[in-house]
Design a protein around this motif. Structure first.
Motif, PDB file in Angstrom:
ATOM      1  N   ILE A 162       0.841  -1.202   0.000  1.00  0.00           N
ATOM      2  CA  ILE A 162       0.000   0.000   0.000  1.00  0.00           C
ATOM      3  C   ILE A 162       0.873   1.247   0.000  1.00  0.00           C
ATOM      4  N   ILE A 163       1.885   1.260   0.853  1.00  0.00           N
ATOM      5  CA  ILE A 163       2.748   2.434   0.946  1.00  0.00           C
ATOM      6  C   ILE A 163       3.489   2.664  -0.368  1.00  0.00           C
ATOM      7  N   ARG A 164       4.016   1.606  -0.971  1.00  0.00           N
ATOM      8  CA  ARG A 164       4.766   1.780  -2.220  1.00  0.00           C
ATOM      9  C   ARG A 164       3.855   2.194  -3.371  1.00  0.00           C
ATOM     10  N   ASP A 165       2.579   1.795  -3.313  1.00  0.00           N
ATOM     11  CA  ASP A 165       1.626   2.237  -4.339  1.00  0.00           C
ATOM     12  C   ASP A 165       1.266   3.708  -4.159  1.00  0.00           C
ATOM     13  N   GLU A 166       1.060   4.124  -2.917  1.00  0.00           N
ATOM     14  CA  GLU A 166       0.625   5.493  -2.637  1.00  0.00           C
ATOM     15  C   GLU A 166       1.769   6.498  -2.656  1.00  0.00           C
ATOM     16  N   VAL A 167       2.973   6.044  -2.337  1.00  0.00           N
ATOM     17  CA  VAL A 167       4.144   6.934  -2.290  1.00  0.00           C
ATOM     18  C   VAL A 167       5.257   6.284  -3.116  1.00  0.00           C
ATOM     19  N   PRO A 168       5.204   6.413  -4.439  1.00  0.00           N
ATOM     20  CA  PRO A 168       6.139   5.697  -5.326  1.00  0.00           C
ATOM     21  C   PRO A 168       7.613   5.946  -5.019  1.00  0.00           C
ATOM     22  N   GLN A 169       7.959   7.133  -4.543  1.00  0.00           N
ATOM     23  CA  GLN A 169       9.360   7.456  -4.262  1.00  0.00           C
ATOM     24  C   GLN A 169       9.707   7.255  -2.792  1.00  0.00           C
ATOM     25  N   VAL A 170       8.939   6.426  -2.104  1.00  0.00           N
ATOM     26  CA  VAL A 170       9.167   6.226  -0.683  1.00  0.00           C
ATOM     27  C   VAL A 170      10.570   5.686  -0.424  1.00  0.00           C
ATOM     28  N   ARG A 171      11.120   6.113   0.689  1.00  0.00           N
ATOM     29  CA  ARG A 171      12.408   5.571   1.135  1.00  0.00           C
ATOM     30  C   ARG A 171      12.139   4.610   2.281  1.00  0.00           C
ATOM     31  N   ARG A 172      12.744   3.430   2.209  1.00  0.00           N
ATOM     32  CA  ARG A 172      12.532   2.416   3.232  1.00  0.00           C
ATOM     33  C   ARG A 172      13.842   2.110   3.961  1.00  0.00           C
ATOM     34  N   ALA A 173      13.733   1.793   5.259  1.00  0.00           N
ATOM     35  CA  ALA A 173      14.912   1.437   6.051  1.00  0.00           C
ATOM     36  C   ALA A 173      14.462   0.731   7.319  1.00  0.00           C
ATOM     37  N   VAL A 183       9.812  10.133   3.353  1.00  0.00           N
ATOM     38  CA  VAL A 183       9.888  10.958   2.152  1.00  0.00           C
ATOM     39  C   VAL A 183      11.241  11.658   2.189  1.00  0.00           C
ATOM     40  N   GLU A 184      12.016  11.504   1.135  1.00  0.00           N
ATOM     41  CA  GLU A 184      13.373  12.035   1.084  1.00  0.00           C
ATOM     42  C   GLU A 184      13.430  13.500   1.499  1.00  0.00           C
ATOM     43  N   ASP A 185      14.354  13.778   2.436  1.00  0.00           N
ATOM     44  CA  ASP A 185      14.628  15.134   2.936  1.00  0.00           C
ATOM     45  C   ASP A 185      13.463  15.761   3.705  1.00  0.00           C
ATOM     46  N   GLN A 186      12.392  14.995   3.960  1.00  0.00           N
ATOM     47  CA  GLN A 186      11.275  15.525   4.738  1.00  0.00           C
ATOM     48  C   GLN A 186      11.092  14.791   6.067  1.00  0.00           C
ATOM     49  N   GLY A 187      11.252  13.474   6.041  1.00  0.00           N
ATOM     50  CA  GLY A 187      11.143  12.736   7.289  1.00  0.00           C
ATOM     51  C   GLY A 187      10.417  11.410   7.137  1.00  0.00           C
ATOM     52  N   TRP A 188      10.347  10.680   8.236  1.00  0.00           N
ATOM     53  CA  TRP A 188       9.685   9.385   8.283  1.00  0.00           C
ATOM     54  C   TRP A 188       8.223   9.570   8.678  1.00  0.00           C
ATOM     55  N   PHE A 189       7.337   8.789   8.055  1.00  0.00           N
ATOM     56  CA  PHE A 189       5.916   8.983   8.314  1.00  0.00           C
ATOM     57  C   PHE A 189       5.184   7.712   8.741  1.00  0.00           C
ATOM     58  N   ALA A 190       5.810   6.541   8.631  1.00  0.00           N
ATOM     59  CA  ALA A 190       5.115   5.299   8.993  1.00  0.00           C
ATOM     60  C   ALA A 190       6.115   4.215   9.358  1.00  0.00           C
ATOM     61  N   SER A 191       5.640   3.235  10.111  1.00  0.00           N
ATOM     62  CA  SER A 191       6.453   2.072  10.462  1.00  0.00           C
ATOM     63  C   SER A 191       5.512   0.944  10.857  1.00  0.00           C
ATOM     64  N   PHE A 192       6.057  -0.232  11.046  1.00  0.00           N
ATOM     65  CA  PHE A 192       5.249  -1.309  11.608  1.00  0.00           C
ATOM     66  C   PHE A 192       6.126  -2.213  12.457  1.00  0.00           C
ATOM     67  N   SER A 193       5.507  -2.906  13.393  1.00  0.00           N
ATOM     68  CA  SER A 193       6.223  -3.835  14.257  1.00  0.00           C
ATOM     69  C   SER A 193       5.315  -5.007  14.577  1.00  0.00           C
ATOM     70  N   ALA A 194       5.900  -6.189  14.711  1.00  0.00           N
ATOM     71  CA  ALA A 194       5.138  -7.410  14.966  1.00  0.00           C
ATOM     72  C   ALA A 194       5.334  -7.859  16.401  1.00  0.00           C
ATOM     73  N   PHE A 195       4.236  -8.159  17.062  1.00  0.00           N
ATOM     74  CA  PHE A 195       4.259  -8.656  18.435  1.00  0.00           C
ATOM     75  C   PHE A 195       3.695 -10.071  18.458  1.00  0.00           C
ATOM     76  N   SER A 196       3.604 -10.652  19.646  1.00  0.00           N
ATOM     77  CA  SER A 196       3.184 -12.053  19.733  1.00  0.00           C
ATOM     78  C   SER A 196       1.768 -12.274  19.213  1.00  0.00           C
ATOM     79  N   LYS A 197       0.841 -11.316  19.439  1.00  0.00           N
ATOM     80  CA  LYS A 197      -0.544 -11.524  19.056  1.00  0.00           C
ATOM     81  C   LYS A 197      -1.099 -10.464  18.117  1.00  0.00           C
ATOM     82  N   HIS A 198      -0.290  -9.484  17.730  1.00  0.00           N
ATOM     83  CA  HIS A 198      -0.786  -8.471  16.804  1.00  0.00           C
ATOM     84  C   HIS A 198       0.353  -7.815  16.041  1.00  0.00           C
TER      85      HIS A 198
END
Length: 252
Positions: A162-173, A183-198
């Motif tokens: 979804i992120i790569r479709d909506e933000v084609p020039q997204v930077r990932r790390a 977004v390059e030179d602007q900042g980070w806007f999203a992340s995700f993390s996996a836990f035991s149940k969610h």
């Protein structure tokens, strides 16, 4: 190094009685123990277990005298880049001249034991690389997602697409042991993390999204928690992604 060696979200760690690590109060830690060990492996073997056919195992002496075993996979992404090392397990073993390993039997230890100063220098090199890292982390993000089990991998893959479709020039790390999107030179806007149940899909913004995601404590900590039985609303998440990408809340 920062996006060339990562730990799997489910990675395990254990150690023999009496084995001590750099921080005596916190025990075995990634930045001060695992990373310096990766930079000083004296033996590397292909994992002999049937369910780890693509895995590797490395051994490194610790400056306090113990030996670290690191289990890892090498992940090559869809883009041309060096493989990413994904650590799945860290173990501390006691022994002065040899150790007995469940998979490899008796292992003769290297007589070259790093000093505390050499160990700290390896850790400083990693921390400096992590702070100054400006390389593309797409392969590291792909490796992180691939290492997730079952339904969690499916959720993470949906979010990533979804992120790569909506933000084609997204930077990932991979930062702080979780994938980030910016977004390059602007900042980070999203992340995700996996836990035991969610799985937590997080949005980092300067202002609240519309409508507000169901969890979070402020604009820079808005989130959607998904359990195994939940269905990801792609249209709503796509809307949040567009809003967040227009208003990143975490500096570069």
């Amino acid at each position: 190094m920062a996006n060339r060696a990562i730990r799997a979200s489910y990675y395990s760690k254990d150690h023999d009685d009496g084995v001590r690590f750099t921080d005596l109060e916190r025990g075995l830690q990634w930045g001060v123990d695992a990373v310096p060990a990766l930079l000083g492996l004296f033996r590397v073997e292909q994992d002999p277990r049937d369910d780890h056919s693509d895995g590797w195992v490395g051994f490194a002496r610790h400056w306090r005298g113990g030996t670290l075993r690191l289990d890892f996979d090498l992940f090559s992404g869809s883009e041309e880049s060096d493989p990413v090392l994904v650590v799945t397990s860290i173990s501390g073993r006691e022994g002065e001249e040899t150790i007995v390993d469940d998979d490899f039997g008796e292992i003769e230890l290297s007589d070259q034991v790093p000093t505390e100063e050499e160990w700290e220098e390896r850790s400083r090199r990693y921390q400096a690389a992590r702070r100054k890292d400006d390389t593309d982390g797409s392969t590291a993000v792909e490796a992180h997602i691939t290492a997730l089990p079952g339904w969690k991998r499916e959720v993470a893959t949906q979010f990533d697409e979804i992120i790569r479709d909506e933000v084609p020039q997204v930077r990932r790390a991979v930062k702080y042991h979780q994938p980030f999107y910016g977004v390059e030179d602007q900042g980070w806007f999203a992340s995700f993390s996996a836990f035991s149940k969610h799985v937590k899909l997080a949005f980092v913004c300067e202002s609240y999204l519309e409508p507000k995601p169901p969890s979070g404590t402020g604009p820079d900590r808005q989130a959607l928690d998904l359990k195994k039985t939940d269905t990801l609303d792609e249209e709503q998440v796509a809307s949040w992604v567009r809003q967040a990408a227009d208003d990143p809340g975490m500096g570069w």
